[in-house]
Design an enzyme around this catalytic site. Structure first.
Site, PDB file in Angstrom:
ATOM      1  N   ARG A 116     -26.146  32.793  55.252  1.00 20.57           N
ATOM      2  CA  ARG A 116     -24.798  33.559  55.107  1.00 20.57           C
ATOM      3  C   ARG A 116     -24.508  32.834  53.779  1.00 20.57           C
ATOM      4  NH1 ARG A 116     -22.025  32.363  60.610  1.00 20.57           N
ATOM      5  NH2 ARG A 116     -22.789  30.370  60.273  1.00 20.57           N
ATOM      6  N   ASP A 130     -22.253  32.330  50.528  1.00 22.97           N
ATOM      7  CA  ASP A 130     -21.006  32.552  50.329  1.00 22.97           C
ATOM      8  C   ASP A 130     -20.625  33.836  49.304  1.00 22.97           C
ATOM      9  OD1 ASP A 130     -19.695  31.121  52.138  1.00 22.97           O
ATOM     10  OD2 ASP A 130     -19.484  29.299  50.883  1.00 22.97           O
ATOM     11  N   ARG A 153     -23.539  22.623  47.233  1.00 27.94           N
ATOM     12  CA  ARG A 153     -22.211  22.523  46.089  1.00 27.94           C
ATOM     13  C   ARG A 153     -21.537  21.255  45.932  1.00 27.94           C
ATOM     14  NH1 ARG A 153     -18.994  28.005  47.602  1.00 27.94           N
ATOM     15  NH2 ARG A 153     -17.476  26.946  46.156  1.00 27.94           N
TER      16      ARG A 153
END
Lengths: 272, 272
Positions: B73, B75, B220
């Site tokens: 999924r 972002d 990230r």
């Protein structure tokens, strides 16, 4: 050098600063702009153009009214690495900090690459002696996803040697009206093409054209014509016919704006 | 193999076609998507997501209701070269024409790169054994104009050797909760990182991470932490501390979504 004290609308602290003419090199991703030229249709919101955005930013940074003059009125969706422009302003900002001061107020799709002080009669439009455009073709069958607005996705087979044969025929001084859209409204349609070549860049094919000037849509029509040569719908000699007859109907279709890049503009003032 | 005649909502001509499970490899430019996952907020327009756009297109091409299941999924703003998904459908379209049939109905920022028929119990989510992410840093001071939504523009000096020293410390089986945003809601926070390295690509620096899975925002946050090491705010040993304490406050900031690419997902079914 004019003294700024004669100028209207200057803040008080700028009244003793001399007015100078500045030359800018400007790069932009044209995808989200309606071209270079400022457009403010009556009774409507102004359209987002590079000149409009950049001039408004310069007015804000320089804190005075000014006019930005750009060398090439690039169309909607066309990109630039080396657009050139000039403006007059009385500014205490040191030259070496000026690009940063402007860029810090610009959106992410346009950037001032250099600022120089130039002679007071420098004219970005009429002093230009040579321009180089680059047209980028994405050659893979798979899509140019993130770069789809920077190229033209053209993956059919092309014969590079034929295209370069045709490209070479464009070099020289010719009437190029057959390679322009109707209504360009210029008096002479004779231009000198200094160079035209097709470059193999692996996943991309580039058409590079340099000339002392172009008519409306000339580069995009030249690319569309070279493509027809590359897929063997036209012989390379078609270029000679188009130049001899000035008949637009003999040329290929206009290639889309997305692949077109204004790469560089030369002036007599330049060192190299 | 289930027979489609038992399925609801199939057009008559598909009733004798067997239901098959298909596996897709999907690439997308995430800039204009609110991530992968379908989102239909109550009483509002559905948000534009990759799953939403692709599933709607598959329903149109396959002419039957179906559910698309994606492995990751991603972002909002995150890109993919190798997202993997599966769906069941009864289709007479030959396998070798299916990608083209789907792509011809998809917008330009998403593309099906391959379609294969897979076993009926293949599950894109739970069968994934390895994922590779790539994070792209634009290292020039000048702006990444056309590619600004595909990279993170980070032009401050970075010490590559220190970053690679830190990256190597991430490899292994660890509790990686210190490298995740709160509320990931998964039971175990232990994952195996197979590889982590910083690659010099000239104008770009890439952080490449492969693991058997990641928590929310792990890549990230890992990139944000490696940046802090590269600019000498953290020592490389900071990675060991984060892994030992699982303390998010010891890690660096979360790098922006724009630079993140889901590059590849591996399954036990894969040949190589």
């Amino acid at each position: 050098m004019t003294n700024a004290s004669a100028e209207e609308g200057l803040p008080h602290f700028l009244r003793d600063v001399p007015v100078r003419r500045y030359r800018l090199t400007v790069a932009y991703d044209g995808a989200d702009f309606f071209g270079w030229q400022k457009q403010e249709p009556k009774g409507q919101e102004p359209m987002r153009t590079v000149q409009g955005v950049l001039e408004a930013t310069l007015i804000r940074v320089m804190r005075q009214p000014l006019n930005l003059v750009g060398a090439s009125r690039t169309d909607s969706g066309v990109h630039a690495e080396g657009q050139t422009a000039h403006f007059d302003a009385a500014s205490p900002i040191p030259l070496e900090r000026m690009a940063h001061a402007i860029n810090s107020k610009l959106p992410g799709d346009v950037e001032v690459r250099s600022v120089t002080e130039t002679r007071p009669d420098f004219d970005a439009i009429s002093d230009a002696i040579r321009k180089r455009y680059r047209y980028r073709l994405h050659r893979l069958a798979s899509r140019p996803l993130g770069t789809r607005k920077l190229v033209w996705h053209y993956w059919e087979p092309l014969e590079l040697q034929h295209m370069n044969d045709a490209a070479t025929r464009l070099v020289g001084t010719h009437d190029i009206e057959g390679l322009s859209s109707a209504g360009h409204g210029r008096e002479s349609t004779v231009r000198t093409i200094f160079a035209c070549r097709v470059e193999d860049h692996g996943d991309e094919l580039h058409v590079v054209i340099e000339g002392d000037g172009f008519l409306y849509n000339t580069v995009r029509i030249a690319v569309g014509t070279l493509i027809e040569v590359g897929r063997r719908r036209f012989e390379p000699a078609r270029i000679d016919e188009i130049l001899a007859t000035a008949d637009r109907r003999l040329a290929g279709p206009t290639a889309p704006a997305s692949g077109l890049w204004l790469e560089r503009i030369w002036y007599p003032d330049d060192e190299s």
